[in-house]
Design a protein around this motif. Structure first.
Motif, mmCIF file in Angstrom:
data_model
loop_
_atom_site.group_PDB
_atom_site.id
_atom_site.type_symbol
_atom_site.label_atom_id
_atom_site.label_comp_id
_atom_site.label_asym_id
_atom_site.label_seq_id
_atom_site.Cartn_x
_atom_site.Cartn_y
_atom_site.Cartn_z
ATOM 1 N N UNK A 1 0.655 -1.129 -0.053
ATOM 2 C CA UNK A 1 0.195 0.057 0.253
ATOM 3 C C UNK A 1 1.002 1.248 -0.154
ATOM 4 N N UNK A 2 0.906 1.608 -1.220
ATOM 5 C CA UNK A 2 2.150 3.019 -1.469
ATOM 6 C C UNK A 2 1.483 4.148 -0.666
ATOM 7 N N UNK A 3 2.040 4.672 0.460
ATOM 8 C CA UNK A 3 1.820 5.698 0.956
ATOM 9 C C UNK A 3 2.579 7.005 0.502
ATOM 10 N N UNK A 4 2.016 7.822 -0.434
ATOM 11 C CA UNK A 4 2.747 8.850 -1.026
ATOM 12 C C UNK A 4 2.638 10.146 -0.313
ATOM 13 N N UNK A 5 4.006 10.433 0.063
ATOM 14 C CA UNK A 5 4.022 11.867 1.024
ATOM 15 C C UNK A 5 4.672 12.936 0.575
ATOM 16 N N UNK A 6 4.098 13.927 0.577
ATOM 17 C CA UNK A 6 5.073 15.307 0.264
ATOM 18 C C UNK A 6 5.547 15.952 1.579
ATOM 19 N N UNK A 7 6.843 16.359 1.486
ATOM 20 C CA UNK A 7 7.531 17.022 2.665
ATOM 21 C C UNK A 7 7.136 18.441 2.787
ATOM 22 N N UNK A 8 6.690 18.629 4.023
ATOM 23 C CA UNK A 8 6.579 20.193 4.109
ATOM 24 C C UNK A 8 7.353 20.964 5.098
ATOM 25 N N UNK A 9 8.200 20.063 5.882
ATOM 26 C CA UNK A 9 9.046 20.737 6.643
ATOM 27 C C UNK A 9 10.011 19.590 7.073
ATOM 28 N N UNK A 10 11.436 19.826 7.276
ATOM 29 C CA UNK A 10 12.296 18.950 7.562
ATOM 30 C C UNK A 10 13.279 19.098 8.495
ATOM 31 N N UNK A 11 13.556 18.224 9.487
ATOM 32 C CA UNK A 11 14.431 18.498 10.757
ATOM 33 C C UNK A 11 15.895 17.780 10.430
ATOM 34 N N UNK A 12 16.984 18.385 10.539
ATOM 35 C CA UNK A 12 18.289 17.449 10.629
ATOM 36 C C UNK A 12 19.301 17.857 11.617
#
Length: 312
Positions: A159-170
């Motif tokens: 079940x492919x859950x296609x996600x768009x990144x809106x904020x990233x933390x490194x």
């Protein structure tokens, strides 16, 4: 190059689902792990790892993971139920320091049980999505779920859950000194193999291969025959040699001058009465230089190992 070894050919449908699963996840490895936090409509938090995962574009930034139907009983996972109720998630990258806790979070607890608590992770409120993120993770991507694509209804179906990144933390210490990109040695990421096996991307496991798109390599088909057909050089050796532009190849004058290099001169002199052994030793020396990253030196030695024109 060494002779090929026998292969076993398998039609997936000829095996029981668990048996085929073992072959597939054992061979498609290592796989990065998505450590995913989600939330249901009632606000219950879930945290679970998935090794069917990767990035599929950077603009827009798309991550895809797959909570496959359980091979055992074809049931669906709480994460999948949650993203259908609240189309948001946080995808974390795990380092070696958290792998045992991450594995513990994969336990099939009852729905509503918070794996942050069970696995001992610290919840941090996300800024753009509702599910919290894991403080201990070196990287986290707050995402909105664009689409869920069912790939089948059988045991093990994805079940492919296609996600768009809106904020990233490194985590700051993982970022390269230039300020752009991630230092793999500092990330210390883990990846999944088959069964109970994982691997760790750090230390001697890390290596660099020059990107071919930086130059137009001559290709293996253009290597001199004694190099291309060598039983000493591996496929990796040939690939590195062939990733050189024509204009960068050493000239005959350079090759002749290289005979004065101490180790080369020693080899030429020691085996001067045994030309075949001399060529073999030069090939071995060229291989050693190549694996030390001394590409041009390796080329010059290997060209010195060419048999006389009458022997070719």
């Amino acid at each position: 190059m060494p002779a090929p070894t026998p292969f076993r050919s398998i039609v997936p449908s000829d095996l029981k689902a668990p048996d085929w699963h073992a072959f597939m996840v054992g061979a498609v490895a290592p796989r990065p792990v998505a450590f995913v936090s989600t939330m249901d409509a009632e606000g219950n938090v879930n945290l679970s790892p998935f090794s069917f995962f990767n990035c599929f574009g950077s603009n827009p930034p798309i991550l895809v993971f797959s909570p496959a139907n359980r091979v055992r009983d074809n049931s669906q996972k709480h994460t999948l139920e949650n993203v259908r109720e609240v189309a948001e998630c946080v995808i974390h990258i795990c380092d070696h320091a958290m792998v045992e806790q991450m594995s513990l979070a994969s336990t099939e607890y009852e729905k509503g049980v918070n794996e942050f608590v069970k696995a001992g992770f610290t919840e941090v409120a996300s800024r753009q999505v509702r599910p919290p993120r894991v403080q201990e993770a070196p990287a986290a991507f707050e995402c909105v779920v664009e689409q869920v694509v069912e790939l089948g209804s059988n045991n093990g179906a994805g079940n492919l859950v296609i996600c768009r990144v809106v904020l990233a933390h490194f985590r700051e210490d993982t970022i390269l000194p230039s300020g752009i990109g991630i230092d793999p040695a500092k990330l210390d990421a883990i990846a999944r193999l088959g069964g109970d096996w994982y691997c760790r991307a750090s230390g001697s496991s890390l290596f660099e291969v020059p990107k071919p798109n930086r130059n137009l390599g001559i290709g293996i088909d253009q290597l001199p025959e004694h190099i291309r057909t060598s039983e000493v050089l591996t496929g990796n050796n040939l690939g590195r040699l062939a990733n050189i532009e024509q204009h960068a190849l050493p000239t005959p004058e350079q090759v002749r001058a290289y005979q004065q290099e101490p180790l080369v001169a020693y080899t030429l002199n020691r085996f001067r009465n045994d030309p075949a052994q001399q060529r073999q030793e030069l090939m071995l020396l060229g291989k050693q230089l190549l694996e030390e990253g001394r590409l041009l030196d390796a080329w010059q030695v290997l060209l010195l190992a060419a048999p006389p024109a009458a022997d070719q």
